[in-house]
Motif scaffolding. Structure first.
Motif, PDB file in Angstrom:
ATOM      1  N   ALA A  59       0.306  -0.947  -0.068  1.00  0.00           N
ATOM      2  CA  ALA A  59      -0.181   0.091   0.103  1.00  0.00           C
ATOM      3  C   ALA A  59       1.319   1.859  -0.092  1.00  0.00           C
ATOM      4  O   ALA A  59       0.187   2.658  -0.636  1.00  0.00           O
ATOM      5  CB  ALA A  59      -0.461  -0.463   1.408  1.00  0.00           C
ATOM      6  N   LEU A  60       2.013   1.130   1.122  1.00  0.00           N
ATOM      7  CA  LEU A  60       2.961   2.099   1.356  1.00  0.00           C
ATOM      8  C   LEU A  60       3.350   2.562  -0.356  1.00  0.00           C
ATOM      9  O   LEU A  60       3.703   4.044  -0.672  1.00  0.00           O
ATOM     10  CB  LEU A  60       4.042   2.074   1.965  1.00  0.00           C
ATOM     11  N   ARG A  71       2.127   1.688  -3.534  1.00  0.00           N
ATOM     12  CA  ARG A  71       1.628   2.114  -4.323  1.00  0.00           C
ATOM     13  C   ARG A  71       0.940   3.859  -4.383  1.00  0.00           C
ATOM     14  O   ARG A  71       0.994   4.478  -4.452  1.00  0.00           O
ATOM     15  CB  ARG A  71       0.581   2.197  -4.412  1.00  0.00           C
ATOM     16  N   LYS A  72       1.024   4.098  -2.978  1.00  0.00           N
ATOM     17  CA  LYS A  72       0.270   5.404  -2.326  1.00  0.00           C
ATOM     18  C   LYS A  72       2.373   6.636  -2.254  1.00  0.00           C
ATOM     19  O   LYS A  72       2.002   7.456  -3.479  1.00  0.00           O
ATOM     20  CB  LYS A  72       0.744   5.876  -0.913  1.00  0.00           C
ATOM     21  N   ARG A  73       3.188   6.025  -2.573  1.00  0.00           N
ATOM     22  CA  ARG A  73       4.228   6.800  -3.483  1.00  0.00           C
ATOM     23  C   ARG A  73       4.393   6.295  -4.332  1.00  0.00           C
ATOM     24  O   ARG A  73       4.854   8.228  -5.687  1.00  0.00           O
ATOM     25  CB  ARG A  73       5.680   5.325  -2.674  1.00  0.00           C
ATOM     26  N   ALA A  84       2.131   7.026  -6.738  1.00  0.00           N
ATOM     27  CA  ALA A  84       0.446   8.345  -6.639  1.00  0.00           C
ATOM     28  C   ALA A  84       1.117   9.216  -6.826  1.00  0.00           C
ATOM     29  O   ALA A  84       1.195  10.302  -7.289  1.00  0.00           O
ATOM     30  CB  ALA A  84      -0.368   7.902  -6.297  1.00  0.00           C
ATOM     31  N   ALA A  85       2.120   9.847  -5.730  1.00  0.00           N
ATOM     32  CA  ALA A  85       2.585  10.935  -5.055  1.00  0.00           C
ATOM     33  C   ALA A  85       3.747  11.278  -6.397  1.00  0.00           C
ATOM     34  O   ALA A  85       3.276  12.187  -6.694  1.00  0.00           O
ATOM     35  CB  ALA A  85       2.888  10.992  -4.052  1.00  0.00           C
ATOM     36  N   LEU A 131       4.816  14.689  -0.530  1.00  0.00           N
ATOM     37  CA  LEU A 131       4.760  13.524   0.149  1.00  0.00           C
ATOM     38  C   LEU A 131       4.835  12.638  -0.089  1.00  0.00           C
ATOM     39  O   LEU A 131       5.235  11.386   0.493  1.00  0.00           O
ATOM     40  CB  LEU A 131       3.075  14.090  -0.657  1.00  0.00           C
ATOM     41  N   GLU A 132       6.310  12.183  -1.678  1.00  0.00           N
ATOM     42  CA  GLU A 132       6.579  11.467  -1.391  1.00  0.00           C
ATOM     43  C   GLU A 132       8.015  10.953  -0.785  1.00  0.00           C
ATOM     44  O   GLU A 132       8.161   9.723  -0.519  1.00  0.00           O
ATOM     45  CB  GLU A 132       7.396  11.149  -2.916  1.00  0.00           C
ATOM     46  N   LEU A 141       6.396   9.578   2.461  1.00  0.00           N
ATOM     47  CA  LEU A 141       5.962   8.176   1.717  1.00  0.00           C
ATOM     48  C   LEU A 141       7.478   7.402   2.035  1.00  0.00           C
ATOM     49  O   LEU A 141       7.776   6.037   2.883  1.00  0.00           O
ATOM     50  CB  LEU A 141       5.579   7.703   1.071  1.00  0.00           C
TER      51      LEU A 141
END
Length: 77
Positions: free
Chosen positions: A29-30, A32-34, A36-37, A45-46, A49
């Motif tokens: 999940a982390l 994927r979020k990174r 996306a950022a 944000l990147e 993360l």
């Protein structure tokens, strides 16, 4: 007796709590979020993360801890 029945009825009607995610699920999940950022250009944000990803990776005894990022306002952590 009535309170016992009411208590049991309420307990049966509650939704089951989800199991906590595994370390692998959390890491995925982390990541994927990174990604996306990164795609939207959110560099702060990147970076945050990225540090969380480093923290969530398994560490072996004797390894150096990940570096700590200083807050953007320049004050010590």
């Amino acid at each position: 007796m009535l309170s016992l029945r009411l208590s049991r009825a309420l307990a049966q009607g509650r939704a089951a709590r989800p199991e906590p995610p595994s370390r692998a699920a959390l890491l995925a999940a982390l990541l994927r979020k990174r990604a996306a950022a990164h795609n939207v250009g959110a560099q702060d944000l990147e970076a945050l993360l990225r540090d969380q990803i480093r923290w969530s990776l398994p560490m072996e005894a004797g390894q150096i801890e990940p570096r700590r990022v200083q807050p953007s306002n320049g004050s010590p952590g």
